[in-house]
Design an enzyme around this catalytic site. Structure first.
Site, PDB file in Angstrom:
ATOM      1  N   CYS A 163      -8.253   5.937  10.496  1.00  0.00           N
ATOM      2  CA  CYS A 163      -8.633   4.693   9.805  1.00  0.00           C
ATOM      3  C   CYS A 163      -7.650   3.576  10.137  1.00  0.00           C
ATOM      4  O   CYS A 163      -7.283   2.780   9.246  1.00  0.00           O
ATOM      5  CB  CYS A 163      -8.712   4.888   8.293  1.00  0.00           C
ATOM      6  SG  CYS A 163      -9.947   6.069   7.801  1.00  0.00           S
TER       7      CYS A 163
ATOM      8  N   LYS B 253      -3.274  12.089  -2.803  1.00  0.00           N
ATOM      9  CA  LYS B 253      -2.211  12.273  -1.797  1.00  0.00           C
ATOM     10  C   LYS B 253      -0.894  12.644  -2.479  1.00  0.00           C
ATOM     11  O   LYS B 253       0.087  12.966  -1.826  1.00  0.00           O
ATOM     12  CB  LYS B 253      -2.040  10.998  -0.977  1.00  0.00           C
ATOM     13  CG  LYS B 253      -3.289  10.695  -0.128  1.00  0.00           C
ATOM     14  CD  LYS B 253      -3.095   9.479   0.714  1.00  0.00           C
ATOM     15  CE  LYS B 253      -4.409   8.898   1.188  1.00  0.00           C
ATOM     16  NZ  LYS B 253      -4.952   9.530   2.376  1.00  0.00           N
TER      17      LYS B 253
ATOM     18  N   ASP C 155       0.873  -1.167   0.000  1.00  0.00           N
ATOM     19  CA  ASP C 155       0.000   0.000   0.000  1.00  0.00           C
ATOM     20  C   ASP C 155       0.916   1.225   0.000  1.00  0.00           C
ATOM     21  O   ASP C 155       1.486   1.586   1.027  1.00  0.00           O
ATOM     22  CB  ASP C 155      -0.893  -0.059   1.242  1.00  0.00           C
ATOM     23  CG  ASP C 155      -1.703   1.209   1.447  1.00  0.00           C
ATOM     24  OD1 ASP C 155      -1.536   2.149   0.649  1.00  0.00           O
ATOM     25  OD2 ASP C 155      -2.486   1.255   2.414  1.00  0.00           O
TER      26      ASP C 155
HETATM   27  C1  LIG Z   1      -1.835   4.085   4.114  1.00  0.00           C
HETATM   28  C2  LIG Z   1      -3.160   4.336   3.441  1.00  0.00           C
HETATM   29  N1  LIG Z   1      -3.760   3.355   2.775  1.00  0.00           N
HETATM   30  C3  LIG Z   1      -4.930   3.527   2.160  1.00  0.00           C
HETATM   31  C4  LIG Z   1      -5.572   4.735   2.195  1.00  0.00           C
HETATM   32  C5  LIG Z   1      -6.866   4.883   1.470  1.00  0.00           C
HETATM   33  O1  LIG Z   1      -6.736   5.836   0.455  1.00  0.00           O
HETATM   34  P1  LIG Z   1      -8.011   6.341  -0.368  1.00  0.00           P
HETATM   35  O2  LIG Z   1      -9.030   6.744   0.662  1.00  0.00           O
HETATM   36  O3  LIG Z   1      -7.494   7.496  -1.158  1.00  0.00           O
HETATM   37  O4  LIG Z   1      -8.464   5.211  -1.216  1.00  0.00           O
HETATM   38  C6  LIG Z   1      -5.004   5.801   2.907  1.00  0.00           C
HETATM   39  C7  LIG Z   1      -5.700   7.076   3.030  1.00  0.00           C
HETATM   40  O5  LIG Z   1      -5.661   7.720   4.048  1.00  0.00           O
HETATM   41  C8  LIG Z   1      -3.745   5.600   3.528  1.00  0.00           C
HETATM   42  O6  LIG Z   1      -3.148   6.590   4.191  1.00  0.00           O
END
Ligand SMILES: Cc1ncc(COP(=O)(O)O)c(C=O)c1O
Length: 403
Positions: free
Chosen positions: A361, A224, A198
């Site tokens: 999250c 991001k 990720d």
């Molecule tokens: C480490 C990580 N993975 C996954 C995500 C999910 O990203 P998105 O909401 O843009 O799909 C985020 C978003 O905060 C993140 O920081």
């Protein structure tokens, strides 16, 4: 606090029209502000060159198709992959769900195991839980080291031939911990497992190269990386993608449709059903050009200096606890003793400092820290020492207000 060379802004603040003077935007890990070239690419995409892709035979559509596919080649060059391995998705969340449903959903069976870590974002937990429940697989969780990195020694001890997939954050969105991806990939491959990284928090902060990382799947979100929302990338090894069933059915992902039988397009088209986020793709292209024009090695060094200075300044305040390893990438989570992070963030906001407060999250990580939430400052190319000064001043005010 003295301004040192490395923590001056990278001289790009003027590129960001939505950052007014005096506002310390320290929430880039949630989403980055947008530079003018990205805004202009989006505006031009709608105001000058808009048309659909992959369908029209008229010139405008052919030009837009060319621009859309040029963006795919640009992403491939950015990641060090092949353009056929680049799938445009809505974001990292969709990319992980796609791999969970299409790869894991077709390859895993009852008794197989998936390995995640304690610090994962919910987007890299829940999709695996959903597919595990469907096929009868089990999930194991790698713990963290004392300095809050994914413990690869523990991972080495946990992996078995039953593990078919390892899914880990390249950079933690809460702690900034950077994964030793190559070692993680070697460990996963050593038992015959595939590895998904990720890369949401990594691509805006570190140079990445698929060959060097040796992963099987990599995901990130455009928003991001100074690009638009609603667009992201799943990179996957071609042979894995080619063996996967489609994600969604619809236009563009087919070879031939009859009521008797439908055959599918090869990757990447197979995984891009429907009219795509055309202008989002153009914006992502502009964002990658923008980041590369500054240089990811330079961005990384700059953010490392900001992190070091922030950690030192916050740690010098008695009631503040700072999380994560010293060498964290662009992200500093902290707690002020006896003060809820939401109160910290609210008071900071009164002083024009925008941070994130909450579980980010990552509730399983919060559980392991024994906290409901943390305060988090995260940096981008536009931040400098003045933002850290404002942050520290604000946190000192918090400690005065709460005694
Ligand atoms: C480490 C990580 N993975 C996954 C995500 C999910 O990203 P998105 O909401 O843009 O799909 C985020 C978003 O905060 C993140 O920081």
């Amino acid at each position: 606090m003295t301004l040192d060379l490395d923590t001056r802004p990278l001289d790009v603040l003027a590129d960001f029209p939505a950052i007014p003077a005096g506002w310390a935007y320290l929430d880039t890990a949630a989403t980055s502000q947008k530079p003018r070239p990205v805004i202009d690419a989006i505006t031009r995409g709608y105001a000058e060159s808009y048309a659909t892709v992959h369908r029209g035979v008229y010139q405008r559509s052919a030009d837009m198709t060319f621009a859309y596919e040029a963006a795919r080649r640009r992403v491939a060059r950015f990641l060090g992959g092949d353009e056929r391995e680049v799938i445009f998705v809505r974001g990292a969340t969709e990319g992980i769900n796609l791999v969970a449903q299409c790869w894991a959903g077709s390859q895993l069976k009852a008794g197989d195991r998936i390995l995640l870590s304690q610090l994962e974002h919910h987007s890299n937990i829940v999709p695996w839980q959903m597919v595990a429940e469907r096929v009868g697989a089990e999930i194991d969780v790698v713990p963290l080291t004392a300095d809050q990195r994914i413990d690869l020694d523990a991972m080495a001890a946990m992996l078995t031939e039953k593990h078919k997939l390892v899914a880990l954050a390249h950079v933690s969105n809460v702690l900034g911990s950077v994964l030793d991806c190559r070692r993680a990939a070697d460990l996963a491959h050593g038992v015959g497992a595939k590895i998904l990284l990720d890369g949401c928090q990594a691509v805006p902060r570190l140079p990445v190269d698929m060959a060097a990382l040796d992963c099987d799947f990599y995901v990130f979100s455009g928003h991001k990386l100074y690009g638009p929302t609603g667009i992201g990338v799943l990179w996957g090894r071609y042979e894995l993608l080619d063996a996967m069933p489609p994600y969604q059915g619809g236009g563009s992902m087919i070879d031939r449709v009859t009521f008797a039988k439908t055959t599918y397009a090869p990757p990447p088209g197979r995984f891009e059903a429907g009219t795509p986020h055309i202008v989002g793709v153009l914006g992502l292209h502009a964002a990658i050009d923008y980041v590369d024009s500054i240089g990811l090695a330079r961005i990384h060094a700059h953010e490392a200096a900001l992190v070091a200075q922030t950690r030192a300044a916050l740690s010098s305040i008695n009631s503040v606890r700072v999380f994560g390893p010293e060498a964290s990438a662009g992200i500093v989570s902290f707690a002020v003793e006896g003060v809820h992070p939401h109160d910290v963030a609210t008071i900071l906001d009164e002083g024009q400092v925008a941070i994130r407060a909450g579980h980010h999250c990552a509730q399983p990580l919060m559980d392991s820290l024994g906290l409901p939430a943390t305060a988090r400052a995260s940096f981008g190319v536009y931040n400098g020492a003045r933002d850290i000064e404002a942050l520290v001043k604000g946190v000192e005010r918090v400690t005065r207000i709460f005694g």
